[in-house]
Design an enzyme around this catalytic site. Structure first.
Site, PDB file in Angstrom:
ATOM      1  CG  HIS A   1      -2.036  -1.125   1.309  1.00  0.00           C
ATOM      2  ND1 HIS A   1      -3.217  -1.234   2.180  1.00  0.00           N
ATOM      3  CD2 HIS A   1      -2.167  -2.003   0.254  1.00  0.00           C
ATOM      4  CE1 HIS A   1      -3.857  -2.121   1.844  1.00  0.00           C
ATOM      5  NE2 HIS A   1      -3.275  -2.702   0.720  1.00  0.00           N
TER       6      HIS A   1
ATOM      7  CD  GLU B   1      -1.717   4.211   3.648  1.00  0.00           C
ATOM      8  OE1 GLU B   1      -2.751   4.266   4.198  1.00  0.00           O
ATOM      9  OE2 GLU B   1      -1.189   3.450   2.714  1.00  0.00           O
TER      10      GLU B   1
ATOM     11  CB  SER C   1     -14.892   2.850 -39.094  1.00  0.00           C
ATOM     12  OG  SER C   1     -14.348   1.709 -38.797  1.00  0.00           O
TER      13      SER C   1
ATOM     14  CD1 TRP D   1      -6.559   4.354 -39.485  1.00  0.00           C
ATOM     15  CD2 TRP D   1      -7.748   3.983 -37.774  1.00  0.00           C
ATOM     16  NE1 TRP D   1      -6.043   3.269 -39.118  1.00  0.00           N
ATOM     17  CE2 TRP D   1      -6.611   2.778 -37.994  1.00  0.00           C
ATOM     18  CE3 TRP D   1      -8.262   3.941 -36.731  1.00  0.00           C
ATOM     19  CZ2 TRP D   1      -6.598   1.890 -37.296  1.00  0.00           C
ATOM     20  CZ3 TRP D   1      -8.277   2.737 -35.949  1.00  0.00           C
ATOM     21  CH2 TRP D   1      -7.443   1.893 -36.044  1.00  0.00           C
TER      22      TRP D   1
ATOM     23  CB  THR E   1     -17.156  -3.788 -31.316  1.00  0.00           C
ATOM     24  OG1 THR E   1     -18.237  -2.747 -31.143  1.00  0.00           O
ATOM     25  CG2 THR E   1     -15.841  -3.166 -31.246  1.00  0.00           C
TER      26      THR E   1
ATOM     27  CG  LEU F   1     -10.515  -3.979 -27.498  1.00  0.00           C
ATOM     28  CD1 LEU F   1     -11.613  -4.646 -26.905  1.00  0.00           C
ATOM     29  CD2 LEU F   1     -10.503  -2.780 -27.987  1.00  0.00           C
TER      30      LEU F   1
ATOM     31  N   GLY G   1     -20.104  -0.950 -29.093  1.00  0.00           N
ATOM     32  CA  GLY G   1     -20.513   0.057 -30.175  1.00  0.00           C
ATOM     33  C   GLY G   1     -21.609   0.895 -29.551  1.00  0.00           C
TER      34      GLY G   1
ATOM     35  CB  VAL H   1     -22.068  -1.383 -25.867  1.00  0.00           C
ATOM     36  CG1 VAL H   1     -21.469  -1.330 -24.427  1.00  0.00           C
ATOM     37  CG2 VAL H   1     -22.054  -2.699 -26.332  1.00  0.00           C
TER      38      VAL H   1
ATOM     39  CB  SER I   1     -27.326  -0.720 -23.260  1.00  0.00           C
ATOM     40  OG  SER I   1     -26.068  -1.065 -23.085  1.00  0.00           O
TER      41      SER I   1
END
Length: 367
Positions: A54, A56, A172, A174, A200, A208, A300, A303, A306
């Protein structure tokens, strides 16, 4: 400088140090700690990769005997429970500190106020709430996971000036320039996980990961929403699952007919809606249960919609390119179903910057 100004100065430094752990320390918070004696920093630390040691403990190791009689500035209340390491509050007491300044009380019921109590009972002066608003922002993912059982959600969008992510043919690459794409990799490195939908994976076949800038080791967990586990077993996300953790969220009734799990993909069974789609709220709960505190959503449009409908988007990062595609192009967000403007989610802009030829605006959920 006044005492409050001095405290704020050192706490801001502690917050800066703590941010170094973002994306690397889950399920722990990314805490920073600075130990100051007679106006000089004798120790500094931040939560290390994997959550330990941690902040500290890291700072105390650097300070050594210099910690005795010093002041520690910590961005979150020192822990008070025995987990995989002893309580940090006890370590601060043992080091002989005279004062501890904390930004926030830890809402975790195992800690909440107990860390401060340990310090006070040992005769250490405790000051709370220094730079509290900044600390709440820095620890928002941890706080949301602790209090609402879900991670912080960052929705990343990259689109044309008229809000399109592709032409009507699906072309798409770029829309944004190389500088913007590089910026996205840095954003990925500061999140615990990246989420996309099955479409996607099918349309873009992304990997990713974090590339460039020497940050490849900071690639987050990849998460795919795939109700029926119907993704192509040859997709990059599947074939590289042995190197970078990859989780597929699926319906309770789904079977691994494509053999995705044989490649190292992990399955997460989630609830579904009446329409047969994954319940996005349950997805977030399941990710939080696995320790995810900061989630970046990259695609995409369904998602994104939602999450917005569920009021679960905490911040929105919009990369805008100087190109116009037209109404026939694919929108960056699918149908939302709102009849009245007053029902639409609103965000407050907190940042606007040029990224090469493109513009990045960052928005946070309106209070």
């Amino acid at each position: 400088m006044t005492p409050n100004t001095i405290d704020e100065r050192w706490m801001r430094l502690a917050l800066t140090l703590g941010r170094r752990g973002l994306g690397q320390v889950w399920p722990n918070p990314a805490v920073g700690c600075v130990i100051v004696k007679e106006g000089r920093v004798v120790g500094r630390g931040w939560t290390q990769v994997g959550g330990r040691p941690h902040a500290e403990v890291h700072a105390l190791a650097q300070a050594g005997d210099g910690a005795k009689g010093a002041t520690a500035y910590v961005t979150l209340e020192p822990c008070a429970h025995h987990g995989k390491s002893p309580p940090c509050a006890n370590a601060l007491v043992k080091a002989g500190l005279s004062r501890v300044v904390s930004a926030l009380t830890d809402p975790d019921p195992r800690v909440s106020g107990k860390g401060h109590s340990i310090l006070r009972e040992a005769g250490i002066e405790v000051s709370e709430g220094i730079c509290a608003d900044l600390a709440k922002d820095a620890h928002r993912g941890f706080l949301l996971r602790t209090t609402q059982n879900r991670p912080l959600v960052t929705l990343k969008l990259a689109s044309s000036l008229d809000g399109r992510i592709a032409t009507h043919t699906g072309d798409s690459k770029w829309i944004t320039g190389s500088a913007a794409r590089r910026s996205v990799h840095l954003m990925r490195a500061r999140h615990d996980a990246i989420l996309v939908g099955r479409n996607t994976v099918s349309n873009d076949d992304p990997d990713l990961t974090v590339r460039d800038m020497g940050l490849s080791a900071r690639s987050p967990v990849r998460v795919v929403l795939d109700s029926h586990l119907s993704s192509d077993p040859c997709a990059k996300l599947v074939t590289s699952a042995g190197k970078t953790p990859t989780w597929f969220c699926h319906a309770d009734t789904a079977t691994d007919k494509n053999g995705l799990f044989q490649s190292g993909v992990e399955g997460i069974s989630c609830a579904t809606t009446a329409a047969g789609q994954l319940d996005i709220t349950d997805v977030l709960h399941k990710l939080a249960a696995r320790g995810i505190t900061r989630l970046m959503v990259e695609g995409g449009g369904q998602v994104a919609a939602s999450l917005l409908r569920a009021d679960c988007v905490d911040q929105l990062a919009l990369y805008s390119a100087g190109v116009v595609i037209g109404a026939e192009g694919l929108p960056n967000i699918a149908d939302m179903g709102f009849d009245m403007l007053k029902d639409a989610p609103r965000f407050e802009r907190v940042q606007a910057s040029s990224i090469g030829p493109d513009v990045l605006t960052v928005w946070k959920r309106a209070a």
